[in-house]
Motif scaffolding. Structure first.
Motif, PDB file in Angstrom:
ATOM      1  N   LEU A 205       0.073  20.922 141.184  1.00 38.18           N
ATOM      2  CA  LEU A 205      -1.116  21.436 141.880  1.00 38.18           C
ATOM      3  C   LEU A 205      -1.673  22.663 141.164  1.00 38.18           C
ATOM      4  O   LEU A 205      -2.888  22.877 141.148  1.00 38.18           O
ATOM      5  N   GLY A 206      -0.793  23.478 140.572  1.00 39.09           N
ATOM      6  CA  GLY A 206      -1.247  24.639 139.809  1.00 39.09           C
ATOM      7  C   GLY A 206      -2.089  24.216 138.616  1.00 39.09           C
ATOM      8  O   GLY A 206      -3.144  24.808 138.340  1.00 39.09           O
ATOM      9  N   PHE A 207      -1.662  23.186 137.897  1.00 36.80           N
ATOM     10  CA  PHE A 207      -2.453  22.676 136.777  1.00 36.80           C
ATOM     11  C   PHE A 207      -3.768  22.087 137.261  1.00 36.80           C
ATOM     12  O   PHE A 207      -4.815  22.286 136.632  1.00 36.80           O
ATOM     13  N   LEU A 208      -3.716  21.374 138.367  1.00 41.10           N
ATOM     14  CA  LEU A 208      -4.936  20.771 138.897  1.00 41.10           C
ATOM     15  C   LEU A 208      -5.927  21.843 139.328  1.00 41.10           C
ATOM     16  O   LEU A 208      -7.136  21.728 139.070  1.00 41.10           O
ATOM     17  N   LEU A 209      -5.417  22.916 139.950  1.00 37.67           N
ATOM     18  CA  LEU A 209      -6.284  23.974 140.453  1.00 37.67           C
ATOM     19  C   LEU A 209      -6.911  24.780 139.316  1.00 37.67           C
ATOM     20  O   LEU A 209      -8.148  24.847 139.196  1.00 37.67           O
ATOM     21  N   TYR A 210      -6.086  25.384 138.472  1.00 37.43           N
ATOM     22  CA  TYR A 210      -6.627  26.282 137.453  1.00 37.43           C
ATOM     23  C   TYR A 210      -7.126  25.541 136.215  1.00 37.43           C
ATOM     24  O   TYR A 210      -8.111  25.965 135.595  1.00 37.43           O
ATOM     25  N   GLY A 211      -6.477  24.432 135.862  1.00 39.08           N
ATOM     26  CA  GLY A 211      -7.007  23.621 134.773  1.00 39.08           C
ATOM     27  C   GLY A 211      -8.351  23.020 135.147  1.00 39.08           C
ATOM     28  O   GLY A 211      -9.290  23.007 134.344  1.00 39.08           O
ATOM     29  N   GLY A 212      -8.448  22.545 136.398  1.00 33.35           N
ATOM     30  CA  GLY A 212      -9.711  21.988 136.872  1.00 33.35           C
ATOM     31  C   GLY A 212     -10.807  23.036 136.950  1.00 33.35           C
ATOM     32  O   GLY A 212     -11.952  22.791 136.557  1.00 33.35           O
ATOM     33  N   ARG A 213     -10.463  24.220 137.463  1.00 35.06           N
ATOM     34  CA  ARG A 213     -11.457  25.301 137.550  1.00 35.06           C
ATOM     35  C   ARG A 213     -11.957  25.717 136.169  1.00 35.06           C
ATOM     36  O   ARG A 213     -13.163  25.899 135.957  1.00 35.06           O
ATOM     37  N   LEU A 214     -11.030  25.866 135.223  1.00 37.01           N
ATOM     38  CA  LEU A 214     -11.411  26.267 133.869  1.00 37.01           C
ATOM     39  C   LEU A 214     -12.255  25.182 133.197  1.00 37.01           C
ATOM     40  O   LEU A 214     -13.227  25.479 132.501  1.00 37.01           O
ATOM     41  N   PHE A 215     -11.914  23.934 133.434  1.00 40.82           N
ATOM     42  CA  PHE A 215     -12.668  22.817 132.863  1.00 40.82           C
ATOM     43  C   PHE A 215     -14.104  22.812 133.386  1.00 40.82           C
ATOM     44  O   PHE A 215     -15.066  22.675 132.621  1.00 40.82           O
TER      45      PHE A 215
ATOM     46  N   MET B 141     -15.712  25.344 134.643  1.00 34.81           N
ATOM     47  CA  MET B 141     -16.394  26.547 134.168  1.00 34.81           C
ATOM     48  C   MET B 141     -16.897  26.341 132.740  1.00 34.81           C
ATOM     49  O   MET B 141     -18.029  26.716 132.404  1.00 34.81           O
ATOM     50  N   LEU B 142     -16.072  25.739 131.883  1.00 28.92           N
ATOM     51  CA  LEU B 142     -16.478  25.475 130.501  1.00 28.92           C
ATOM     52  C   LEU B 142     -17.631  24.483 130.431  1.00 28.92           C
ATOM     53  O   LEU B 142     -18.464  24.557 129.527  1.00 28.92           O
ATOM     54  N   GLN B 143     -17.676  23.561 131.375  1.00 30.76           N
ATOM     55  CA  GLN B 143     -18.771  22.583 131.408  1.00 30.76           C
ATOM     56  C   GLN B 143     -20.121  23.248 131.641  1.00 30.76           C
ATOM     57  O   GLN B 143     -21.158  22.735 131.209  1.00 30.76           O
ATOM     58  N   ARG B 144     -20.101  24.387 132.325  1.00 31.43           N
ATOM     59  CA  ARG B 144     -21.358  25.078 132.633  1.00 31.43           C
ATOM     60  C   ARG B 144     -21.842  25.953 131.486  1.00 31.43           C
ATOM     61  O   ARG B 144     -22.951  26.472 131.540  1.00 31.43           O
ATOM     62  N   PHE B 145     -21.013  26.121 130.447  1.00 32.29           N
ATOM     63  CA  PHE B 145     -21.455  26.894 129.290  1.00 32.29           C
ATOM     64  C   PHE B 145     -22.572  26.155 128.565  1.00 32.29           C
ATOM     65  O   PHE B 145     -22.653  24.925 128.627  1.00 32.29           O
ATOM     66  N   PRO B 146     -23.441  26.887 127.858  1.00 31.27           N
ATOM     67  CA  PRO B 146     -24.498  26.221 127.085  1.00 31.27           C
ATOM     68  C   PRO B 146     -23.902  25.233 126.081  1.00 31.27           C
ATOM     69  O   PRO B 146     -22.826  25.469 125.523  1.00 31.27           O
ATOM     70  N   VAL B 147     -24.584  24.134 125.867  1.00 30.14           N
ATOM     71  CA  VAL B 147     -24.099  23.076 124.974  1.00 30.14           C
ATOM     72  C   VAL B 147     -23.847  23.609 123.572  1.00 30.14           C
ATOM     73  O   VAL B 147     -22.923  23.194 122.876  1.00 30.14           O
ATOM     74  N   GLU B 148     -24.686  24.567 123.138  1.00 26.42           N
ATOM     75  CA  GLU B 148     -24.555  25.071 121.770  1.00 26.42           C
ATOM     76  C   GLU B 148     -23.470  26.132 121.620  1.00 26.42           C
ATOM     77  O   GLU B 148     -23.285  26.681 120.536  1.00 26.42           O
TER      78      GLU B 148
END
Length: 293
Positions: free
Chosen positions: A190-200, A202-209
């Motif tokens: 669950l720790g991996f799902l929570l923080y890995g998912g949150r970080l993933f 968050m990175l998706q919202r970064f600009p494509v470039e």
């Protein structure tokens, strides 16, 4: 009707024979000392290879940035080397380990690496949690104390259970010990799902470039999926191990089950994660150094 029934009965008989032969094949290997030794030694070789890879990577990191102390990245690789090295040693002498008395010594040698494996990958969760909260401008002062506290509680409870088992071996306590570790494994998943998912996300919202965005996104996604799956499988398997003698991992006559279990929950995940996180930190003076890249 009789004529129609004959082929059906013949097919059922063939299927039953195949099932019996398959069962005999499984049973013959499980009860063969030669095959037991072969499978346990194969596990020892695989663990030895993973330990060697982790050690080589640790040395490479130290040579790249010798001016830094024990960074998160170095500790992660050292713990991987330690866990896999101990597992290698245990499986080389697996038959001798089974003869050790009292029985609690066997439990410690077989289960202590699992606790260290939990600590190793909990360290990765901690690192991701720090990145996530720092990116959101949230204080991370309480994360490391929480990490140390959680690990201390897990080790104290498990060691207490071992001491009680040493004092008075009770089957219920053996079950309780295995279920406790199943709960620890579920917590890690669950720790991996929570923080890995949150970080993933968050990175998706970064600009494509954004530089390195795609690679980092894949890295977090792969490692999250691998570690969540391995700890979830461990949790389920430990539940079966606690209540079903046919799923007991602490005996010599279940070598195939041992091979499948340790391959799925430790060897394969460690190999994949070490490969994904193989990138060395940049040399000093080129850019700022960040652990575990």
């Amino acid at each position: 009707m009789v004529a129609r029934g004959v082929p059906a009965m013949a097919a059922a008989a063939v299927a039953a024979l195949d099932l019996t032969e398959s069962s005999n094949w499984w049973r013959d290997i499980n009860h063969s000392p030669l095959w037991q030794d072969r499978i346990f030694h194969l596990l020892a070789i695989l663990y030895g290879v993973v330990a060697a890879v982790a050690l080589v990577q640790l040395v490479r990191i130290q040579l790249r940035v010798p001016e830094y102390g024990w960074t998160t990245q170095k500790v992660f690789h050292f713990l991987n080397f330690l866990v896999n090295g101990v597992r290698c040693f245990v499986f080389v002498f697996r038959r001798d380990v089974q003869k050790l008395q009292p029985d609690i010594v066997q439990h410690i040698l077989l289960d202590m690496p699992s606790l260290a494996f939990f600590t190793t990958y909990a360290l990765l969760v901690l690192f991701w949690a720090e990145i996530y909260y720092q990116a959101r401008a949230v204080s991370t002062d309480g994360l490391r104390p929480s990490f140390y506290t959680i690990n201390a509680v897990v080790y104290v409870i498990q060691i207490t259970l071992w001491l009680i088992l040493w004092w008075k071996p009770i089957s219920v306590l053996v079950i309780l010990s295995k279920m406790f570790f199943a709960g620890v494994s579920l917590f890690a998943a669950l720790g991996f799902l929570l923080y890995g998912g949150r970080l993933f996300l968050m990175l998706q919202r970064f600009p494509v470039e954004s530089k390195g965005r795609r690679k980092k996104l894949q890295e977090v996604g792969y490692v999250t999926t691998i570690c969540f799956s391995c700890f979830l499988i461990r949790c389920v398997m430990m539940c079966f191990n606690a209540f079903d003698k046919a799923a007991d991992l602490d005996v010599l006559d279940h070598p195939i089950l041992n091979f499948i279990y340790y391959l799925l929950v430790e060897i394969l995940p460690s190999t994949l994660v070490l490969f994904i996180l193989r990138k060395l930190p940049p040399k000093r003076g080129i850019t700022q150094y960040h652990p575990i890249r």
